[in-house]
Design a protein around this motif. Structure first.
Motif, PDB file in Angstrom:
ATOM      1  N   PHE A 260      53.769  60.581  57.687  1.00 33.36           N
ATOM      2  CA  PHE A 260      54.013  59.653  58.785  1.00 33.36           C
ATOM      3  C   PHE A 260      54.423  58.279  58.263  1.00 33.36           C
ATOM      4  CE2 PHE A 260      51.110  62.859  60.521  1.00 33.36           C
ATOM      5  CZ  PHE A 260      51.932  63.359  61.514  1.00 33.36           C
ATOM      6  N   GLU A 261      53.829  57.840  57.147  1.00 32.19           N
ATOM      7  CA  GLU A 261      54.226  56.562  56.554  1.00 32.19           C
ATOM      8  C   GLU A 261      55.678  56.618  56.090  1.00 32.19           C
ATOM      9  OE1 GLU A 261      51.619  55.210  53.462  1.00 32.19           O
ATOM     10  OE2 GLU A 261      49.895  55.113  54.796  1.00 32.19           O
ATOM     11  N   PHE A 262      56.062  57.717  55.438  1.00 31.87           N
ATOM     12  CA  PHE A 262      57.450  57.842  55.000  1.00 31.87           C
ATOM     13  C   PHE A 262      58.392  57.849  56.199  1.00 31.87           C
ATOM     14  CE2 PHE A 262      61.128  60.626  54.625  1.00 31.87           C
ATOM     15  CZ  PHE A 262      61.901  59.845  53.774  1.00 31.87           C
ATOM     16  N   LEU A 263      58.103  58.675  57.199  1.00 31.53           N
ATOM     17  CA  LEU A 263      58.988  58.777  58.359  1.00 31.53           C
ATOM     18  C   LEU A 263      59.116  57.453  59.100  1.00 31.53           C
ATOM     19  CD1 LEU A 263      57.998  62.295  59.726  1.00 31.53           C
ATOM     20  CD2 LEU A 263      60.067  61.669  58.455  1.00 31.53           C
ATOM     21  N   SER A 264      58.022  56.716  59.189  1.00 30.64           N
ATOM     22  CA  SER A 264      58.056  55.400  59.829  1.00 30.64           C
ATOM     23  C   SER A 264      58.947  54.447  59.040  1.00 30.64           C
ATOM     24  CB  SER A 264      56.635  54.852  59.942  1.00 30.64           C
ATOM     25  OG  SER A 264      56.650  53.563  60.471  1.00 30.64           O
ATOM     26  N   TRP A 265      58.787  54.449  57.711  1.00 30.71           N
ATOM     27  CA  TRP A 265      59.628  53.603  56.861  1.00 30.71           C
ATOM     28  C   TRP A 265      61.091  54.011  57.004  1.00 30.71           C
ATOM     29  CZ3 TRP A 265      62.837  55.119  52.877  1.00 30.71           C
ATOM     30  CH2 TRP A 265      63.427  54.087  52.145  1.00 30.71           C
ATOM     31  N   PHE A 266      61.350  55.311  56.951  1.00 29.94           N
ATOM     32  CA  PHE A 266      62.727  55.812  57.007  1.00 29.94           C
ATOM     33  C   PHE A 266      63.385  55.465  58.338  1.00 29.94           C
ATOM     34  CE2 PHE A 266      66.009  59.164  57.368  1.00 29.94           C
ATOM     35  CZ  PHE A 266      66.676  58.935  56.174  1.00 29.94           C
ATOM     36  N   ASP A 267      62.637  55.555  59.444  1.00 28.77           N
ATOM     37  CA  ASP A 267      63.179  55.203  60.759  1.00 28.77           C
ATOM     38  C   ASP A 267      63.575  53.733  60.840  1.00 28.77           C
ATOM     39  OD1 ASP A 267      62.959  57.761  61.752  1.00 28.77           O
ATOM     40  OD2 ASP A 267      61.060  57.390  62.785  1.00 28.77           O
ATOM     41  N   ASP A 268      62.831  52.865  60.155  1.00 28.65           N
ATOM     42  CA  ASP A 268      63.104  51.426  60.182  1.00 28.65           C
ATOM     43  C   ASP A 268      64.134  50.993  59.144  1.00 28.65           C
ATOM     44  OD1 ASP A 268      61.279  51.152  62.219  1.00 28.65           O
ATOM     45  OD2 ASP A 268      59.631  50.581  60.896  1.00 28.65           O
ATOM     46  N   TRP A 269      64.384  51.832  58.159  1.00 29.92           N
ATOM     47  CA  TRP A 269      65.286  51.500  57.050  1.00 29.92           C
ATOM     48  C   TRP A 269      66.724  51.629  57.528  1.00 29.92           C
ATOM     49  CZ3 TRP A 269      67.819  54.739  53.008  1.00 29.92           C
ATOM     50  CH2 TRP A 269      68.172  53.989  51.883  1.00 29.92           C
ATOM     51  N   ARG A 270      67.528  50.606  57.355  1.00 29.23           N
ATOM     52  CA  ARG A 270      68.901  50.608  57.863  1.00 29.23           C
ATOM     53  C   ARG A 270      69.888  50.584  56.699  1.00 29.23           C
ATOM     54  NH1 ARG A 270      67.398  52.782  61.834  1.00 29.23           N
ATOM     55  NH2 ARG A 270      66.271  51.645  63.409  1.00 29.23           N
ATOM     56  N   GLU A 271      70.558  51.700  56.527  1.00 30.93           N
ATOM     57  CA  GLU A 271      71.623  51.815  55.538  1.00 30.93           C
ATOM     58  C   GLU A 271      72.734  52.651  56.150  1.00 30.93           C
ATOM     59  OE1 GLU A 271      72.091  50.503  52.481  1.00 30.93           O
ATOM     60  OE2 GLU A 271      70.235  49.374  52.646  1.00 30.93           O
ATOM     61  N   SER A 272      73.768  52.914  55.377  1.00 31.73           N
ATOM     62  CA  SER A 272      74.873  53.736  55.879  1.00 31.73           C
ATOM     63  C   SER A 272      74.395  55.167  56.105  1.00 31.73           C
ATOM     64  CB  SER A 272      76.025  53.738  54.874  1.00 31.73           C
ATOM     65  OG  SER A 272      75.655  54.471  53.719  1.00 31.73           O
ATOM     66  N   GLU A 273      75.144  55.905  56.920  1.00 28.42           N
ATOM     67  CA  GLU A 273      74.789  57.292  57.204  1.00 28.42           C
ATOM     68  C   GLU A 273      74.752  58.116  55.918  1.00 28.42           C
ATOM     69  OE1 GLU A 273      76.290  61.111  59.863  1.00 28.42           O
ATOM     70  OE2 GLU A 273      77.360  59.215  60.018  1.00 28.42           O
ATOM     71  N   GLU A 274      75.692  57.862  55.009  1.00 21.88           N
ATOM     72  CA  GLU A 274      75.730  58.611  53.743  1.00 21.88           C
ATOM     73  C   GLU A 274      74.510  58.294  52.882  1.00 21.88           C
ATOM     74  OE1 GLU A 274      78.467  59.390  49.780  1.00 21.88           O
ATOM     75  OE2 GLU A 274      79.368  58.364  51.498  1.00 21.88           O
ATOM     76  N   THR A 275      74.136  57.025  52.786  1.00 25.67           N
ATOM     77  CA  THR A 275      72.961  56.649  51.996  1.00 25.67           C
ATOM     78  C   THR A 275      71.702  57.249  52.604  1.00 25.67           C
ATOM     79  OG1 THR A 275      74.010  54.609  51.238  1.00 25.67           O
ATOM     80  CG2 THR A 275      71.616  54.696  51.110  1.00 25.67           C
ATOM     81  N   ASN A 276      71.589  57.196  53.931  1.00 31.68           N
ATOM     82  CA  ASN A 276      70.437  57.809  54.602  1.00 31.68           C
ATOM     83  C   ASN A 276      70.365  59.308  54.303  1.00 31.68           C
ATOM     84  OD1 ASN A 276      69.584  55.426  55.720  1.00 31.68           O
ATOM     85  ND2 ASN A 276      70.401  55.837  57.741  1.00 31.68           N
ATOM     86  N   MET A 277      71.510  59.990  54.339  1.00 31.55           N
ATOM     87  CA  MET A 277      71.549  61.419  54.058  1.00 31.55           C
ATOM     88  C   MET A 277      71.101  61.694  52.621  1.00 31.55           C
ATOM     89  SD  MET A 277      72.045  64.567  54.779  1.00 31.55           S
ATOM     90  CE  MET A 277      72.611  64.351  56.433  1.00 31.55           C
ATOM     91  N   LYS A 278      71.527  60.873  51.694  1.00 37.94           N
ATOM     92  CA  LYS A 278      71.150  61.070  50.292  1.00 37.94           C
ATOM     93  C   LYS A 278      69.642  60.889  50.108  1.00 37.94           C
ATOM     94  CE  LYS A 278      75.579  59.597  48.360  1.00 37.94           C
ATOM     95  NZ  LYS A 278      76.252  58.510  47.623  1.00 37.94           N
ATOM     96  N   VAL A 279      69.097  59.817  50.660  1.00 34.69           N
ATOM     97  CA  VAL A 279      67.660  59.565  50.522  1.00 34.69           C
ATOM     98  C   VAL A 279      66.865  60.678  51.197  1.00 34.69           C
ATOM     99  CG1 VAL A 279      65.763  58.015  51.161  1.00 34.69           C
ATOM    100  CG2 VAL A 279      67.882  57.077  50.233  1.00 34.69           C
TER     101      VAL A 279
END
Length: 145
Positions: free
Chosen positions: A66-85
């Motif tokens: 849940f901590e990871f998902l919360s961080w990931f939801d708030d993290w703003r990067e490009s769609e490609e960077t999000n897909m990679k992470v």
């Protein structure tokens, strides 16, 4: 995983399965639950550390999904960077689970020194197969983001 339904020793015991020992098969100090398996266990913590170094981003230390998902939801990067992470973290969680199973059920024989290489290989293949990441294997190995 998010619904806490993985067959960890604690979950099996909570559902009436006779489990002789609900402690971690690796360290025997902690109960084997989702948080310990994926975030607290020494092997998991080491793999998370390696991913932080590889990604070269300010990835916090997480103690739960849940901590990871919360961080990931708030993290703003490009769609490609999000897909990679996302692909790297999904591969990380998959490899941790497979490693846990290789210890619980001998036969798979996953080698601890090769776990991080498996994460990089699986995450690259997931990213490329979705068609949203344009990166070569050599570039992925050097710097995925």
């Amino acid at each position: 995983m998010a619904l806490d339904r993985l067959p960890t020793r604690v979950n099996l015991s909570n559902h009436g399965v006779d489990v002789p020992n609900i402690h971690s098969s690796v360290c025997s100090l902690y109960l084997e639950d989702v948080q310990h398996t994926f975030f607290g266990r020494e092997v998991a913590a080491s793999l998370w550390r390696m991913c932080r170094i590889c990604l070269d981003i300010a990835l916090p230390v997480f103690s739960s999904l849940f901590e990871f998902l919360s961080w990931f939801d708030d993290w703003r990067e490009s769609e490609e960077t999000n897909m990679k992470v996302y692909s790297i973290v999904a591969a990380l969680l998959w490899i941790i689970w497979r490693f846990r199973n290789s210890l619980a059920f001998p036969g798979d024989g996953m080698k601890k020194p090769l776990l991080f290489d498996s994460i990089r290989n699986i995450s690259f293949n997931w990213c490329i197969s979705r068609g949203k990441c344009m990166i070569s294997w050599n570039d992925w190995l050097v710097k995925p983001l």
